[in-house]
Write a protein that holds these residues in place. Structure first.
Motif, short mmCIF file in Angstrom:
data_model
loop_
_atom_site.label_atom_id
_atom_site.label_comp_id
_atom_site.label_asym_id
_atom_site.label_seq_id
_atom_site.Cartn_x
_atom_site.Cartn_y
_atom_site.Cartn_z
N VAL A 140 1.05 2.32 8.29
CA VAL A 140 1.22 3.45 7.34
C VAL A 140 0.10 4.46 8.03
N ARG A 196 6.31 5.06 5.75
CA ARG A 196 5.99 5.78 4.60
C ARG A 196 4.75 5.38 3.90
N ASP A 243 4.13 5.93 0.89
CA ASP A 243 4.38 5.89 -0.66
C ASP A 243 4.82 4.35 -1.23
N ARG A 284 10.60 3.97 7.43
CA ARG A 284 10.10 5.20 8.37
C ARG A 284 10.14 6.25 7.36
N PRO A 285 9.02 7.09 7.83
CA PRO A 285 9.05 8.56 7.16
C PRO A 285 10.38 9.33 7.67
N ARG A 286 10.64 10.15 6.51
CA ARG A 286 12.04 10.84 6.71
C ARG A 286 11.73 12.31 7.28
#
Length: 187
Positions: A134, A140, A142, A185-187
């Motif tokens: 993170v 992500r 969140d 994974r982050p988008r």
């Protein structure tokens, strides 16, 4: 005082009996002492009861956690899962843990102590890798780290512990980690 040889004999006897399918309820300190070739008093000098003995038996199967390279969240998670995979392949470890899980309601203090001494450290190792992911932007922010840890570890534990004949192929840790990381994974 119990000698190292006697300690080993008692622990090995319990492991053998568990592998043979003897349940915790069927184990007695008298039987263990007899089959280990030691006196009952010798066993009771080291362990006040069956639960304390079982905790030492479970601890005897534990090994130090793997060294993590710390370069890649994926690689570190695969390394942690590989340790679980190998443990699941070991008939002895699986037999003991399946027996312990089956008896959890009858001996909750045994499970609690095992959880505190063993499971908690493993979980924290996975959580530390995920928190690092993170912080590095690989995961992500969140998402709940504990939930992610469960998503990564649970498939391996399920196959190793609850499905006695489930295959644990060498590429399984990577497949599990990749499947979870794709979703976090982050988008």
């Amino acid at each position: 005082m119990i000698s190292d040889e006697q300690l080993t004999a008692v622990v090995e006897t319990v492991l053998r009996l568990l592998e043979e399918g003897v349940t915790l309820g069927e184990l007695s300190m008298e039987r263990i002492a007899r089959e280990a070739g030691v006196g009952k008093a010798t066993v009771y000098r080291r362990w006040p009861g069956k639960e304390a003995l079982m905790l030492d038996v479970m601890r005897s199967l534990e090994h130090a956690g793997p060294e993590l390279a710390g370069k890649s969240v994926r690689d570190d998670l695969v390394t942690l899962l590989e340790t679980l995979r190998r443990r699941g392949l070991a008939k002895r470890s699986s037999a003991v843990l399946r027996t312990a899980l089956a008896q959890i309601k009858a001996h909750p203090e045994l499970w609690q102590e095992y959880h505190e001494k063993v499971v908690k450290g493993r979980r924290e190792a996975v959580h530390a890798v995920l928190r690092r992911g993170v912080a590095a932007g690989e995961i992500r922010p969140d998402l709940d780290v504990e939930l992610m840890g469960d998503l990564i570890v649970s498939p391996m534990l399920s196959r190793a512990m609850f499905h006695e004949r489930a295959e644990l192929p060498e590429d399984l840790p990577g497949k599990i980690v990749d499947a979870v990381l794709e979703g976090v994974r982050p988008r």
